[in-house]
Design a protein around this motif. Structure first.
Motif, PDB file in Angstrom:
ATOM      1  N   THR A 171       0.814  -1.216   0.000  1.00 59.34           N
ATOM      2  CA  THR A 171       0.000   0.000   0.000  1.00 59.34           C
ATOM      3  C   THR A 171       0.849   1.268   0.000  1.00 59.34           C
ATOM      4  O   THR A 171       0.297   2.371  -0.023  1.00 59.34           O
ATOM      5  N   ASN A 172       2.167   1.111   0.018  1.00 59.74           N
ATOM      6  CA  ASN A 172       3.040   2.275  -0.008  1.00 59.74           C
ATOM      7  C   ASN A 172       2.768   3.093  -1.276  1.00 59.74           C
ATOM      8  O   ASN A 172       2.772   2.547  -2.386  1.00 59.74           O
ATOM      9  N   PRO A 173       2.517   4.393  -1.151  1.00 56.94           N
ATOM     10  CA  PRO A 173       2.157   5.191  -2.334  1.00 56.94           C
ATOM     11  C   PRO A 173       3.213   5.159  -3.435  1.00 56.94           C
ATOM     12  O   PRO A 173       2.870   5.146  -4.627  1.00 56.94           O
ATOM     13  N   GLU A 174       4.481   5.145  -3.062  1.00 60.05           N
ATOM     14  CA  GLU A 174       5.531   5.121  -4.088  1.00 60.05           C
ATOM     15  C   GLU A 174       5.580   3.777  -4.800  1.00 60.05           C
ATOM     16  O   GLU A 174       5.868   3.710  -5.998  1.00 60.05           O
ATOM     17  N   VAL A 175       5.299   2.707  -4.067  1.00 56.67           N
ATOM     18  CA  VAL A 175       5.226   1.395  -4.702  1.00 56.67           C
ATOM     19  C   VAL A 175       4.048   1.362  -5.669  1.00 56.67           C
ATOM     20  O   VAL A 175       4.181   0.919  -6.823  1.00 56.67           O
ATOM     21  N   ARG A 176       2.900   1.851  -5.218  1.00 53.69           N
ATOM     22  CA  ARG A 176       1.702   1.830  -6.063  1.00 53.69           C
ATOM     23  C   ARG A 176       1.875   2.706  -7.308  1.00 53.69           C
ATOM     24  O   ARG A 176       1.339   2.391  -8.373  1.00 53.69           O
ATOM     25  N   GLU A 177       2.633   3.785  -7.175  1.00 55.54           N
ATOM     26  CA  GLU A 177       2.850   4.666  -8.324  1.00 55.54           C
ATOM     27  C   GLU A 177       3.774   4.022  -9.347  1.00 55.54           C
ATOM     28  O   GLU A 177       3.581   4.181 -10.559  1.00 55.54           O
ATOM     29  N   ALA A 178       4.762   3.267  -8.865  1.00 56.53           N
ATOM     30  CA  ALA A 178       5.772   2.716  -9.769  1.00 56.53           C
ATOM     31  C   ALA A 178       5.367   1.383 -10.388  1.00 56.53           C
ATOM     32  O   ALA A 178       5.750   1.079 -11.524  1.00 56.53           O
ATOM     33  N   ILE A 179       4.612   0.582  -9.650  1.00 55.27           N
ATOM     34  CA  ILE A 179       4.284  -0.775 -10.077  1.00 55.27           C
ATOM     35  C   ILE A 179       2.837  -0.864 -10.526  1.00 55.27           C
ATOM     36  O   ILE A 179       1.923  -0.453  -9.805  1.00 55.27           O
ATOM     37  N   ASP A 180       2.626  -1.423 -11.695  1.00 59.08           N
ATOM     38  CA  ASP A 180       1.283  -1.688 -12.212  1.00 59.08           C
ATOM     39  C   ASP A 180       0.921  -3.121 -11.828  1.00 59.08           C
ATOM     40  O   ASP A 180       1.423  -4.077 -12.436  1.00 59.08           O
TER      41      ASP A 180
END
Length: 275
Positions: free
Chosen positions: A142-151
């Motif tokens: 749920t980390n925002p940076e993970v969600r932004e980078a990974i589809d």
């Protein structure tokens, strides 16, 4: 006016307590570590004089696994949990040599990894570093940076390199892996290296060194390590000792297990594919 010097050590770091990332760095001869980490590295050397060779074997497995996922399997986004400090040829470098558009998210619980990684990757639009802990898979996912980078709608390469042996059985390592794999798309790859227990003294020496210095690091029977892959099909040659593990060339001539040095039997690698 001179700029203020950055805070050192970075917030959240106790230099008197060794960390996995910094001890690994010290074993490899790096400079991003403290006295406590170097003393821990010395303990590893006392238990197993080839500790540096073991670390290099693990790094070689990492590179081969990344090359397989990107080149042979077409994976173009990677989540590398427990990445450690930057060293020679990192995950993103190995991946982007093959596909420059490969997106890589590094995850580590040592704030120094974030500090060094952010500096190293300041101009890299395809790679990022976040601070999180393998024991909190929901926090990673749920980390925002993970969600932004990974589809998460497309296949992901999930890497747990030299990490799962640090999770005690009562912390339910397979549940952690299952939680990480659950939202990943079909075709995602799970890449693990770990420490087997086949009765070899070198395996137990490596484990003792880690337990003595870091309080974790368990070698486990091969059958137990296989269960970390959650029943998913393994890429040839399956779960194998690192000197015998070449997923892009599984038919190549490899040394017989009996002919390998004891330290070469301290680590195994495998990649599984989510159906």
């Amino acid at each position: 006016m001179n700029e203020a010097a950055p805070e050192w050590p970075p917030p959240g770091i106790d230099p008197d307590v060794p960390s996995t990332a910094r001890v690994y760095d010290a074993i490899l001869g790096g400079r991003d570590n403290f006295k406590a980490d170097r003393e821990a590295a010395d303990v590893f050397m006392q238990h197993i004089p080839q500790a540096r060779e073991c670390a290099l074997l693990n790094r070689a497995a990492l590179i081969r696994g990344v090359q397989y996922m990107v080149r042979s399997a077409g994976i173009d986004q990677i989540l590398d949990i427990g990445c450690g400090l930057p060293t020679k040829q990192n995950t993103h470098e190995a991946a982007q040599e093959i596909n420059p558009e490969t997106r890589v998210v590094y995850v580590d619980n040592d704030p120094m990894v974030l500090s060094h990684g952010r500096a190293l990757l300041a101009d890299d639009r395809t790679t990022t570093v976040v601070t999180a802990d393998l024991r909190d898979p929901a926090g990673i996912l749920t980390n925002p940076e993970v969600r932004e980078a990974i589809d998460f709608g497309r296949p992901v390469g999930l890497m747990l390199i030299g990490m799962i042996m640090q999770i005690a059985e009562d912390e339910r390592p397979d549940d952690i892996i299952a939680a990480l794999m659950e939202p990943l798309a079909s075709g995602s790859h799970l890449f693990i290296t770990s420490w087997p227990d086949t009765g070899d003294p070198a395996q137990h020496a490596l484990s003792r060194a880690c337990l003595e210095t870091l309080g974790n690091g368990w070698c486990r029977p091969v059958e137990r390590i296989e269960r970390h892959f959650l029943g998913m099909p393994l890429v040839a040659p399956g779960l194998e000792f690192v000197p015998r593990w070449f997923p892009e060339d599984p038919g190549r001539a490899v040394p017989e297990v009996a002919d390998m040095e004891p330290y070469e039997r301290t680590q195994m690698a495998g990649i599984a594919v989510k159906p």
